[in-house]
Design a protein around this motif. Structure first.
Motif, short mmCIF file in Angstrom:
data_model
loop_
_atom_site.label_atom_id
_atom_site.label_comp_id
_atom_site.label_asym_id
_atom_site.label_seq_id
_atom_site.Cartn_x
_atom_site.Cartn_y
_atom_site.Cartn_z
N PRO A 47 0.82 -1.22 0.00
CA PRO A 47 0.00 0.00 0.00
C PRO A 47 0.85 1.26 0.00
N GLY A 48 0.54 2.14 -0.97
CA GLY A 48 1.29 3.38 -1.10
C GLY A 48 2.51 3.28 -1.97
N PHE A 49 2.68 2.13 -2.66
CA PHE A 49 3.80 1.92 -3.56
C PHE A 49 3.31 1.29 -4.86
N GLY A 50 4.03 1.55 -5.95
CA GLY A 50 3.62 0.99 -7.22
C GLY A 50 2.21 1.40 -7.58
N ASP A 51 1.39 0.42 -7.97
CA ASP A 51 0.02 0.70 -8.37
C ASP A 51 -1.01 0.39 -7.29
N ALA A 174 10.28 5.59 -11.71
CA ALA A 174 8.91 6.07 -11.58
C ALA A 174 8.28 5.60 -10.28
N GLY A 175 8.58 4.35 -9.90
CA GLY A 175 8.05 3.86 -8.64
C GLY A 175 8.59 4.62 -7.45
N LEU A 176 9.87 4.95 -7.49
CA LEU A 176 10.46 5.73 -6.40
C LEU A 176 9.85 7.12 -6.34
N ALA A 177 9.67 7.74 -7.49
CA ALA A 177 9.12 9.10 -7.52
C ALA A 177 7.68 9.15 -7.07
N GLY A 178 6.89 8.13 -7.40
CA GLY A 178 5.45 8.20 -7.19
C GLY A 178 4.94 7.56 -5.92
N ALA A 179 5.82 7.03 -5.08
CA ALA A 179 5.38 6.29 -3.89
C ALA A 179 4.77 7.23 -2.86
N SER A 180 3.46 7.15 -2.66
CA SER A 180 2.79 8.08 -1.75
C SER A 180 3.08 7.80 -0.28
N SER A 181 3.48 6.56 0.04
CA SER A 181 3.77 6.21 1.44
C SER A 181 5.26 6.22 1.74
N PHE A 182 6.05 6.80 0.84
CA PHE A 182 7.50 6.78 1.01
C PHE A 182 7.92 7.43 2.33
N ALA A 183 7.48 8.66 2.58
CA ALA A 183 7.95 9.40 3.75
C ALA A 183 7.56 8.71 5.06
#
Length: 266
Positions: A47-51, A174-183
């Motif tokens: 959740p929050g990564f990839g698609d 793209a996955g690194l840039a778009g990961a909403s749960s990264f932080a």
């Protein structure tokens, strides 16, 4: 019900592949078909990564994702899998082994074995890479078309970055840039530090392999693999010569052998 981005291939006893911070299931692409020759392989976006979108109530980080994944596996009738994790996914795999969900665990460069400087380094280096991926996306898409570009941009993560296909490099960035749960997941690393006083739970009763690329400069091989050996003396520890933090394109056959040999080890 929220759709979880995942694939299922092959037949046989299940192997579940769990990616790390800022990644997605495609990081395992070099090994999936090889594993699927003998096993059912399930690879998913957390959740929050990839698609897969972020999910309410799911706490990003090794323990929170392990709790969520245990429920998801049960809901999808995936029982007692061999859980294979990379980086943060390695911590998730260890937690699923600890709780008795996993029948075996293979963790590639798992989080949790850093000291203070190592923790700050992994958080800072991945944050810097994400910033570059987010703000220089179009330029990076062009740069990774060339071996020199991949060597410059991906050397932190891979031991042999020129072996990464250009399209795979674009997906990774793209996955690194778009990961909403990264932080949130990155910040949770500060609460996930493993030491010898932790209860190993069911880990001592299942096959456990910890594998570390000797060129890993994200979760540094020399110091963190040594801590892992001290904290998990009952596990099988192995080095992956010449491999980086993400070894699957560096040496796919070696990674597959490391995974499959885990279940046959005493």
């Amino acid at each position: 019900m929220t759709q979880i981005s995942h694939i299922r291939r092959g037949a046989g006893s299940p192997i579940v592949l769990v990616h790390g911070l800022g990644s997605r299931w495609q990081i395992f692409a070099p090994v999936i078909d090889l594993l699927a020759e003998r096993h059912e392989v399930i690879a998913l976006d957390l959740p929050g990564f990839g698609d897969t979108p972020a999910l309410p109530g799911v706490l990003p980080g090794p323990r929170g994702y392990a709790d969520w994944l245990a429920q998801w596996l049960g809901d999808n009738d995936i029982r007692r899998p061999h859980v294979v994790g990379s980086s943060m996914g390695g911590g998730i795999a260890l937690e699923l082994g600890r709780s008795g969900v996993a029948a075996a665990v293979t963790a590639f460069s798992p989080v949790g074995f850093y000291g203070g400087p190592g923790l700050r380094w992994v958080q800072g280096s991945l944050t810097a890479m994400r910033a570059v991926a987010r703000f220089a996306g179009p330029a990076l898409d062009k740069a990774v078309a060339y071996p020199a570009g991949r060597a410059a941009l991906l050397a932190v993560m891979f031991g042999h970055p020129t072996l990464v296909a250009p399209d795979a490099a674009r997906v990774d960035l793209a996955g690194l840039a778009g990961a909403s749960s990264f932080a949130a997941a990155r910040d949770d690393f500060a609460t996930y530090v493993l030491d010898a006083s932790d209860d190993p739970g069911a880990l001592t009763g299942i096959p456990v392999t910890i594998a570390w690329g000797t060129r890993d400069v994200v979760l540094t091989h020399r110091t963190q693999s040594a801590r892992a050996r001290a904290v998990l003396p009952f596990a099988r520890h192995t080095d992956l010569p010449g491999c980086g933090h993400l070894p699957f394109s560096d040496a796919p056959e070696l990674c597959v052998r490391t995974i499959l040999d885990n279940r046959s080890a005493p």
